[in-house]
Design a protein around this motif. Sequence first.
Motif, PDB file in Angstrom:
ATOM      1  N   LYS A 284       2.870  -4.010  15.355  1.00 59.32           N
ATOM      2  CA  LYS A 284       4.099  -3.383  15.845  1.00 59.32           C
ATOM      3  C   LYS A 284       5.268  -4.115  15.204  1.00 59.32           C
ATOM      4  O   LYS A 284       5.204  -5.313  14.996  1.00 59.32           O
ATOM      5  CB  LYS A 284       4.230  -3.515  17.367  1.00 59.32           C
ATOM      6  CG  LYS A 284       3.314  -2.649  18.168  1.00 59.32           C
ATOM      7  CD  LYS A 284       3.700  -2.552  19.626  1.00 59.32           C
ATOM      8  CE  LYS A 284       3.803  -3.868  20.343  1.00 59.32           C
ATOM      9  NZ  LYS A 284       3.987  -3.743  21.793  1.00 59.32           N
ATOM     10  N   GLU A 285       6.317  -3.350  14.909  1.00 63.02           N
ATOM     11  CA  GLU A 285       7.518  -3.968  14.357  1.00 63.02           C
ATOM     12  C   GLU A 285       8.718  -3.545  15.185  1.00 63.02           C
ATOM     13  O   GLU A 285       8.805  -2.413  15.651  1.00 63.02           O
ATOM     14  CB  GLU A 285       7.722  -3.544  12.900  1.00 63.02           C
ATOM     15  CG  GLU A 285       8.860  -4.270  12.225  1.00 63.02           C
ATOM     16  CD  GLU A 285       9.002  -3.948  10.742  1.00 63.02           C
ATOM     17  OE1 GLU A 285      10.090  -4.215  10.196  1.00 63.02           O
ATOM     18  OE2 GLU A 285       8.054  -3.436  10.142  1.00 63.02           O
ATOM     19  N   SER A 286       9.636  -4.487  15.377  1.00 68.52           N
ATOM     20  CA  SER A 286      10.864  -4.199  16.111  1.00 68.52           C
ATOM     21  C   SER A 286      11.973  -5.056  15.511  1.00 68.52           C
ATOM     22  O   SER A 286      11.733  -5.840  14.597  1.00 68.52           O
ATOM     23  CB  SER A 286      10.685  -4.508  17.598  1.00 68.52           C
ATOM     24  OG  SER A 286      10.353  -5.872  17.780  1.00 68.52           O
ATOM     25  N   GLU A 287      13.171  -4.889  16.026  1.00 70.01           N
ATOM     26  CA  GLU A 287      14.289  -5.711  15.584  1.00 70.01           C
ATOM     27  C   GLU A 287      14.745  -6.566  16.752  1.00 70.01           C
ATOM     28  O   GLU A 287      14.945  -6.072  17.857  1.00 70.01           O
ATOM     29  CB  GLU A 287      15.447  -4.847  15.084  1.00 70.01           C
ATOM     30  CG  GLU A 287      15.164  -4.178  13.767  1.00 70.01           C
ATOM     31  CD  GLU A 287      16.353  -3.413  13.239  1.00 70.01           C
ATOM     32  OE1 GLU A 287      17.267  -3.065  14.029  1.00 70.01           O
ATOM     33  OE2 GLU A 287      16.365  -3.148  12.033  1.00 70.01           O
ATOM     34  N   ARG A 288      14.883  -7.845  16.487  1.00 78.88           N
ATOM     35  CA  ARG A 288      15.380  -8.769  17.495  1.00 78.88           C
ATOM     36  C   ARG A 288      16.877  -8.927  17.256  1.00 78.88           C
ATOM     37  O   ARG A 288      17.311  -9.285  16.162  1.00 78.88           O
ATOM     38  CB  ARG A 288      14.668 -10.109  17.348  1.00 78.88           C
ATOM     39  CG  ARG A 288      15.157 -11.146  18.302  1.00 78.88           C
ATOM     40  CD  ARG A 288      14.352 -12.403  18.125  1.00 78.88           C
ATOM     41  NE  ARG A 288      14.967 -13.472  18.874  1.00 78.88           N
ATOM     42  CZ  ARG A 288      14.416 -14.643  19.011  1.00 78.88           C
ATOM     43  NH1 ARG A 288      13.260 -14.900  18.458  1.00 78.88           N
ATOM     44  NH2 ARG A 288      15.015 -15.577  19.698  1.00 78.88           N
TER      45      ARG A 288
ATOM     46  N   PRO B  69      14.154  -8.786  11.715  1.00 76.06           N
ATOM     47  CA  PRO B  69      12.946  -7.991  11.919  1.00 76.06           C
ATOM     48  C   PRO B  69      11.863  -8.884  12.536  1.00 76.06           C
ATOM     49  O   PRO B  69      11.665 -10.011  12.108  1.00 76.06           O
ATOM     50  CB  PRO B  69      12.562  -7.524  10.519  1.00 76.06           C
ATOM     51  CG  PRO B  69      13.263  -8.433   9.586  1.00 76.06           C
ATOM     52  CD  PRO B  69      14.455  -8.982  10.306  1.00 76.06           C
ATOM     53  N   GLU B  70      11.229  -8.364  13.569  1.00 81.82           N
ATOM     54  CA  GLU B  70      10.195  -9.119  14.274  1.00 81.82           C
ATOM     55  C   GLU B  70       8.940  -8.273  14.341  1.00 81.82           C
ATOM     56  O   GLU B  70       9.012  -7.066  14.514  1.00 81.82           O
ATOM     57  CB  GLU B  70      10.687  -9.489  15.672  1.00 81.82           C
ATOM     58  CG  GLU B  70       9.745 -10.421  16.390  1.00 81.82           C
ATOM     59  CD  GLU B  70      10.365 -11.012  17.644  1.00 81.82           C
ATOM     60  OE1 GLU B  70      10.961 -12.086  17.551  1.00 81.82           O
ATOM     61  OE2 GLU B  70      10.242 -10.387  18.698  1.00 81.82           O
ATOM     62  N   GLY B  71       7.813  -8.903  14.176  1.00 80.37           N
ATOM     63  CA  GLY B  71       6.556  -8.178  14.203  1.00 80.37           C
ATOM     64  C   GLY B  71       5.581  -8.787  15.180  1.00 80.37           C
ATOM     65  O   GLY B  71       5.681  -9.957  15.541  1.00 80.37           O
TER      66      GLY B  71
END
Length: 177
Positions: A87-91, A123-125
């Motif tokens: 999963k990837e998101s933005e911190r 970017p955080e995964g």
Amino acid sequence: MKSLKLIPLFMLFVLASCGSVRVNADYDKKVNFDQYKTYAYIKANIDKVEISDLDKKRILRSIDETMTAKGFTKSENPQMLVSIFTKESERVDVYNNNMWGMGFGWGWNPWWGMGMNTVSVTPEGTLFIDFFDAKTKDMIWQGEGSGYLTKNTDKKDARIKEFVAKILEQYPPVLKK
């Protein structure tokens, strides 16, 4: 003056927290993990992971290296099946330094102050590594690692190795008696 000495310490803490991989693991407490010595990948699941084929290869290569170092063997007739999911998101971090002020000292010398908001988007995964019993197809262990991602190709290998190594430090679980 004390606050000026704390700024480098605070920045070191912020940079260290960005660099680390946060891990968590869960497992079936009724499983005897000593019985598992061989593994293989669930190709159908790995094909569904929505990352580049190069990153998939990096992850699988890192898992192979770590599992081999732990004494496990990749096999055509495995006792354990391995799958991955990402999963990837933005911190988004907001540092609020917004301070306004005015004051007067001796001699009526006014001072003004102003601060700023700083926004950092990183970017955080999250990488999940799942182990299944090959006979029953039941999940027996799941490791999860989260942290910042890098687009820098030169640093990707090291970062992925760090993710996998930190996650698999948790395997096999230490059963408490």
